[in-house]
Motif scaffolding. Structure first.
Motif, PDB file in Angstrom:
ATOM      1  N   GLU A   7      -6.895 -49.151  61.200  1.00  0.00           N
ATOM      2  CA  GLU A   7      -7.456 -47.805  61.061  1.00  0.00           C
ATOM      3  C   GLU A   7      -8.623 -47.809  60.063  1.00  0.00           C
ATOM      4  OE1 GLU A   7      -5.954 -43.278  59.939  1.00  0.00           O
ATOM      5  OE2 GLU A   7      -4.757 -45.025  59.379  1.00  0.00           O
ATOM      6  N   ARG A   9      -8.786 -46.981  56.557  1.00  0.00           N
ATOM      7  CA  ARG A   9      -8.958 -45.799  55.720  1.00  0.00           C
ATOM      8  C   ARG A   9      -9.815 -46.137  54.495  1.00  0.00           C
ATOM      9  NH1 ARG A   9      -3.869 -41.700  55.405  1.00  0.00           N
ATOM     10  NH2 ARG A   9      -3.490 -41.523  57.626  1.00  0.00           N
ATOM     11  N   PRO A  10     -10.483 -45.155  53.886  1.00  0.00           N
ATOM     12  CA  PRO A  10     -10.374 -43.728  54.189  1.00  0.00           C
ATOM     13  C   PRO A  10     -11.336 -43.239  55.265  1.00  0.00           C
ATOM     14  CG  PRO A  10     -11.678 -44.003  52.232  1.00  0.00           C
ATOM     15  CD  PRO A  10     -11.229 -45.381  52.636  1.00  0.00           C
ATOM     16  N   GLY A  68     -11.767 -44.416  58.300  1.00  0.00           N
ATOM     17  CA  GLY A  68     -11.154 -44.437  59.623  1.00  0.00           C
ATOM     18  C   GLY A  68     -12.046 -45.000  60.714  1.00  0.00           C
ATOM     19  N   THR A  88       4.195 -31.741  56.246  1.00  0.00           N
ATOM     20  CA  THR A  88       2.753 -31.939  56.309  1.00  0.00           C
ATOM     21  C   THR A  88       2.407 -33.339  55.837  1.00  0.00           C
ATOM     22  OG1 THR A  88       2.512 -31.041  54.085  1.00  0.00           O
ATOM     23  CG2 THR A  88       2.260 -29.509  55.916  1.00  0.00           C
ATOM     24  N   GLU A  89       1.336 -33.885  56.412  1.00  0.00           N
ATOM     25  CA  GLU A  89       0.903 -35.241  56.026  1.00  0.00           C
ATOM     26  C   GLU A  89       0.252 -35.206  54.655  1.00  0.00           C
ATOM     27  OE1 GLU A  89      -2.109 -38.802  57.519  1.00  0.00           O
ATOM     28  OE2 GLU A  89      -1.951 -36.926  58.641  1.00  0.00           O
ATOM     29  N   MET A  90       0.682 -36.105  53.788  1.00  0.00           N
ATOM     30  CA  MET A  90       0.079 -36.220  52.471  1.00  0.00           C
ATOM     31  C   MET A  90      -1.235 -37.001  52.601  1.00  0.00           C
ATOM     32  SD  MET A  90       2.175 -34.701  50.366  1.00  0.00           S
ATOM     33  CE  MET A  90       1.852 -35.364  48.736  1.00  0.00           C
ATOM     34  N   LYS A  91      -2.281 -36.509  51.990  1.00  0.00           N
ATOM     35  CA  LYS A  91      -3.573 -37.164  52.059  1.00  0.00           C
ATOM     36  C   LYS A  91      -4.152 -37.336  50.664  1.00  0.00           C
ATOM     37  CE  LYS A  91      -4.868 -35.523  56.679  1.00  0.00           C
ATOM     38  NZ  LYS A  91      -5.893 -34.806  57.481  1.00  0.00           N
ATOM     39  N   MET A  92      -4.934 -38.405  50.518  1.00  0.00           N
ATOM     40  CA  MET A  92      -5.602 -38.632  49.248  1.00  0.00           C
ATOM     41  C   MET A  92      -6.697 -37.595  49.042  1.00  0.00           C
ATOM     42  SD  MET A  92      -6.033 -42.784  49.317  1.00  0.00           S
ATOM     43  CE  MET A  92      -6.757 -42.881  47.685  1.00  0.00           C
ATOM     44  N   SER A  93      -6.877 -37.207  47.805  1.00  0.00           N
ATOM     45  CA  SER A  93      -7.965 -36.291  47.481  1.00  0.00           C
ATOM     46  C   SER A  93      -9.280 -37.058  47.436  1.00  0.00           C
ATOM     47  CB  SER A  93      -7.705 -35.632  46.128  1.00  0.00           C
ATOM     48  OG  SER A  93      -7.775 -36.599  45.090  1.00  0.00           O
ATOM     49  N   THR A  94     -10.373 -36.326  47.446  1.00  0.00           N
ATOM     50  CA  THR A  94     -11.690 -36.959  47.344  1.00  0.00           C
ATOM     51  C   THR A  94     -11.805 -37.750  46.048  1.00  0.00           C
ATOM     52  OG1 THR A  94     -12.675 -35.165  48.639  1.00  0.00           O
ATOM     53  CG2 THR A  94     -14.179 -36.534  47.334  1.00  0.00           C
ATOM     54  N   MET A 152      -9.898 -40.987  46.439  1.00  0.00           N
ATOM     55  CA  MET A 152     -10.647 -41.920  47.279  1.00  0.00           C
ATOM     56  C   MET A 152     -11.774 -42.579  46.502  1.00  0.00           C
ATOM     57  SD  MET A 152     -10.987 -39.912  50.905  1.00  0.00           S
ATOM     58  CE  MET A 152      -9.543 -39.329  51.806  1.00  0.00           C
TER      59      MET A 152
END
Length: 346
Positions: free
Chosen positions: A157, A159-160, A162, A298-304, A307
């Motif tokens: 994939e 990331r980040p 993608g 909900t999917e946990m995502k990294m903050s800007t 990143m």
């Protein structure tokens, strides 16, 4: 500095040229420097080379992840410095340099075709290939192999950004079976692949590889699983760097993987859940139940900000690389070192 020279914006010129999808950063850098020569009022070779070095430094400072770009600048400035001075007119010499730079960039676009042809003998029918992120030269090799052989591809994939999804979309559209793999699942899938094939930001003087972050761990896992790890790189990405670790890369800075100074904030009392039963009922404070709709997790995502603390590229040691496929031949990492020494020896 004259008004004409002052008007030349090296970064704006680079950004305009890089819009061409066929051009990678090193070629865009070369074409940018040819425009710099065309608009330069330098009267001597010393002044011209100094101006080119200044422009290259501006690009290095202003363009994110400038490693690949720097390789192009380095190559072109070395060419200009070593170019034979046969003309009596310096203006004619500058015109010749511009023409040579433009000619090289035009011809260099075909380097990916040469590399794709070189890889064909290493791709057997029914090969299962693992690749990383998105690489134009790898895409060219895979699409070329697909014309005569059955292949299947796993792609990370990446990331980040993608970009592996871009690879998946392009390969699927071409009729090549392709599955996206989580970056954290590389070890899981390694036993199912025949070899790993990745692109490059740069191949350095040690014969090591700088590429999209995650390439290094992929190479380590491939080595442990006894699977070949192939790097594909156009010769204009050969770069006179000699990193010994990730922290020697020009892109590394103190903020990468640094610890945040933000303090953990406890959840306010009125936000604390009182518990949910298996049937989807919420337990009230008095122990009775009241029916409610439990939303899906909900999917946990990294903050800007999170990143930004992570690297965009990493370094892979030469002992982890099986072969480097380039337009100048199929090289071992040691062969890359020898080629670089010869190229810049004059």
């Amino acid at each position: 500095m004259s008004d004409e020279s002052a008007k030349f914006d090296v970064c704006a010129t680079y950004q305009r040229i890089i819009q061409n999808e066929e051009l990678s950063p090193p070629l865009a850098a070369i074409l940018t420097l040819t425009e710099s020569i065309f608009k330069s009022n330098a009267g001597t070779m010393f002044e011209l080379v100094q101006a080119l070095n200044d422009d290259a430094e501006v690009l290095k400072e202003q363009i994110p992840n400038s490693i690949s770009l720097n390789a192009g600048c380095e190559l072109f400035i070395a060419f200009v410095t070593l170019f034979p001075h046969e003309s009596d007119s310096f203006a004619e010499l500058k015109t010749e340099l511009v023409q040579q730079g433009q000619k090289y960039a035009a011809e260099a676009i075909s380097f990916r075709d040469k590399i794709a042809e070189a890889t064909l003998g290493f791709i057997k029918d029914d090969s299962v290939i693992l690749t990383h992120s998105y690489s134009r030269v790898v895409m060219k090799a895979l699409l070329h192999a697909h014309k005569t052989k059955r292949i299947s591809v796993y792609v990370t994939e990446a990331r980040p950004r993608g970009l592996g999804l871009k690879t998946h979309e392009a390969l699927t559209a071409a009729g090549i079976p392709c599955t996206v793999v989580l970056d954290s699942a590389v070890a899981y899938v390694m036993d199912r692949v025949d070899f790993v094939m990745v692109g490059s930001e740069a191949v350095v003087e040690s014969g090591g590889l700088i590429n999209a972050v995650g390439s290094n761990q992929m190479a380590i896992i491939a080595k442990a699983a006894n699977k070949p790890f192939y790097a594909l790189a156009e010769s204009y990405k050969f770069h006179r760097l000699f990193p010994l670790s990730q922290y020697d890369l020009p892109t590394h800075n103190p903020t990468i993987l640094s610890f945040s100074t933000l303090q953990h904030r406890p959840t306010p009392p009125d936000k604390v859940s009182h518990g949910t039963t298996a049937s989807g009922q919420t337990l009230a404070r008095d122990g009775t139940s009241e029916t409610t709709i439990v939303p899906p997790p909900t999917e946990m995502k990294m903050s800007t900000e999170q990143m930004s603390r992570n690297p965009s590229v990493d370094y892979t040691r030469p002992d982890l690389i099986s072969l480097v496929f380039s337009d100048v031949g199929i090289l071992t990492p040691e062969g890359v070192s020898q080629y670089l020494v010869g190229m810049f020896a004059g």
